[in-house]
Design an enzyme around this catalytic site. Structure first.
Site, PDB file in Angstrom:
ATOM      1  N   HIS A 162       0.830  -1.217   0.000  1.00 10.14           N
ATOM      2  CA  HIS A 162       0.000   0.000   0.000  1.00 10.14           C
ATOM      3  C   HIS A 162       0.864   1.267   0.000  1.00 10.14           C
ATOM      4  CE1 HIS A 162      -3.321  -2.731   0.993  1.00 10.14           C
ATOM      5  NE2 HIS A 162      -2.540  -3.222   1.932  1.00 10.14           N
ATOM      6  N   SER A 283      15.052  21.678 -16.048  1.00 10.57           N
ATOM      7  CA  SER A 283      13.847  22.482 -16.225  1.00 10.57           C
ATOM      8  C   SER A 283      14.199  23.774 -16.944  1.00 10.57           C
ATOM      9  CB  SER A 283      13.216  22.787 -14.867  1.00 10.57           C
ATOM     10  OG  SER A 283      12.257  23.818 -14.973  1.00 10.57           O
ATOM     11  N   LYS A 289      16.284  21.761 -10.877  1.00  7.74           N
ATOM     12  CA  LYS A 289      15.561  20.511 -11.143  1.00  7.74           C
ATOM     13  C   LYS A 289      16.450  19.456 -11.798  1.00  7.74           C
ATOM     14  CE  LYS A 289      11.918  19.559 -10.559  1.00  7.74           C
ATOM     15  NZ  LYS A 289      10.770  19.779 -11.463  1.00  7.74           N
ATOM     16  N   GLU A 296      10.006   8.318 -16.909  1.00  8.70           N
ATOM     17  CA  GLU A 296       8.623   8.738 -17.128  1.00  8.70           C
ATOM     18  C   GLU A 296       8.168   8.427 -18.541  1.00  8.70           C
ATOM     19  OE1 GLU A 296       8.614  12.495 -13.982  1.00  8.70           O
ATOM     20  OE2 GLU A 296       8.925  12.854 -16.114  1.00  8.70           O
TER      21      GLU A 296
END
Length: 466
Positions: A162, A283, A289, A296
């Site tokens: 979980h 970024s 960043k 992804e």
């Protein structure tokens, strides 16, 4: 009108008008099915040889056809072949070029076959090769993961359920879970290859042919197990494409799960891994960043594979026998899924070879959330003969007390331990280490370092890792 040139040299004898330009564009598949050229030429050469063996085609015409097809293959590979949209597909483009090259003999090549059985054969040949390449990529990722498991058989991180800390596990054990998944993926793809390795050639349009062909010869020459037994099924079946898309979807989901973990693990909240600069991006507005875009993208591109499966299932679900033009929609999702999966596997292998493992961060995180609570319950059962449910309740009381005091299980004061249950002693507390926890999980398939190393050795043998 008699004797005029047909509007299309391949099929235009019946028609008096050229197809509408928009219809012609919609009908054409040459923009994507040209990648079947090797398979189409190979199948045509074998078909011509069979026709000659059976006395349907002269040896002279057969040799001219074979030499012409090999010359066309060289043209395509050299980038000089004149693909024409009005000729619709790779089959008609090659046949038209063969006619230009060797003359009327080219027209005899299509004896006893149709584009229906021709394309089905080409697609099976193409997919067979694609599966072999993808299985190699799956195995390369397995090898990388097994080597990582060997290096991190004792590295501790939190095992989650979980998405909450549950029990400590070893990173080697975690990586081997994906090795197992990828092995099942290989099995599904190899099963797909085996079931799809039957030859449609000779089924013609849908009913077979009156010519005395030898389908067993063509099947054997093309490396198939044999000819398909029903001509209707041979030209209309796309189970092999659906099976591939289903197997590719499952493999893609496995990659997506691993990619998601890499995204989480590389975040500041986890800090378990660091991606190399070559596999991260920045970024345009936030100079600090470091984004896990590559992981992804793997996660996102899997959606294309899933979409291809659903799309083709939808195309096929209401098709009556035998062939219908709807089946032209089989190639783009197949090609895209195969390309996407192969690229994702190669990139994931690169990621897993170059990430930096932050072992200390993993170990610290594994200590949060009372992850050794189950170990304490097991000790009470094994050494003091308590029923597990009773032990579970006692340890639950201890967890509640630790939460109240905002401390770990092994730092709850002795007087508080005794107040919960007399079996809870400082001596037991001292045994609740992360190392002791993972070491105790030595059952077959468990997370204990010795079991991980045993599994690693088995995988090294299976994958021929030196």
């Amino acid at each position: 009108m008699a004797g005029r040139d047909p509007v299309n040299p391949m099929w235009g004898g019946r028609f008096c008008q050229e197809p509408d330009t928009l219809i012609q564009e919609m009908n054409a598949s040459i923009s994507y099915d040209q990648r079947l050229y090797r398979q189409d030429i190979r199948g045509s050469i074998v078909h011509a040889r069979m026709l000659a063996r059976q006395g349907i085609l002269s040896e002279e015409d057969m040799k001219a056809i074979e030499q012409g097809l090999l010359a066309i293959e060289q043209e395509i590979e050299a980038g000089t072949f004149p693909f024409a949209t009005e000729l619709e597909d790779i089959h008609m483009n090659i046949e038209a070029r063969l006619t230009d090259t060797i003359g009327p003999a080219a027209g005899r090549l299509h004896t006893a076959r149709s584009r229906n059985d021709q394309v089905a054969t080409d697609l099976r040949l193409w997919l067979r090769d694609a599966i072999d390449g993808i299985v190699e990529c799956l195995e390369a990722l397995q090898v990388t993961l097994v080597r990582g498991a060997a290096d991190h058989a004792e590295t501790i991180l939190p095992g989650l359920t979980h998405l909450q800390n549950a029990q400590p596990v070893t990173l080697g054990h975690h990586l081997l879970a994906y090795v197992e998944m990828l092995e099942r993926d290989k099995g599904r793809l190899n099963d797909t290859r085996r079931r799809g390795n039957m030859c449609p050639l000779g089924a013609a349009a849908l009913a077979g042919t009156s010519f005395p062909i030898d389908r067993a010869f063509t099947a054997g020459e093309l490396g198939f197990e044999g000819p398909m037994a029903n001509s209707l099924d041979a030209v209309s079946d796309r189970d092999f494409v659906l099976e591939f898309l289903a197997a590719a979807s499952i493999a893609g989901v496995h990659l997506s799960r691993l990619a998601e973990e890499l995204v989480l693990w590389s975040s500041q909240q986890f800090g378990f891994i660091t991606l190399p600069d070559a596999l991260a991006t920045g970024s345009s507005i936030m100079p600090q960043k470091r984004n896990p875009d590559v992981a992804e993208l793997i996660r996102g591109k899997v959606g294309r594979i899933l979409g291809g499966l659903v799309g083709l299932l939808t195309v096929i679900k209401a098709l009556p026998l035998a062939y219908a033009k709807d089946l032209q929609e089989d190639k783009e999702p197949l090609f895209d899924a195969a390309d996407t999966l192969r690229m994702a596997l190669i990139v994931m292998t690169d990621i897993m070879q170059h990430i930096t493992i932050n072992s200390e961060a993993m170990r610290i995180a594994a200590g949060h959330g009372h992850t050794t609570a189950t170990d304490l319950a097991d000790i009470l059962v094994q050494e003091h003969n308590l029923a597990f449910r009773e032990a579970h309740h006692i340890v639950g009381e201890l967890v509640k007390e630790a939460d109240r005091r905002d401390c770990s299980l092994d730092t709850v004061p002795p007087d508080a331990l005794e107040a919960i249950h007399p079996l809870l002693t400082p001596a037991i507390q001292r045994r609740l280490t992360l190392e002791a926890s993972v070491k105790s999980r030595s059952s077959f398939g468990g997370t204990a370092p010795n079991e991980v190393q045993r599994q690693v050795e088995l995988w090294k043998t299976r994958l021929h890792i030196s």
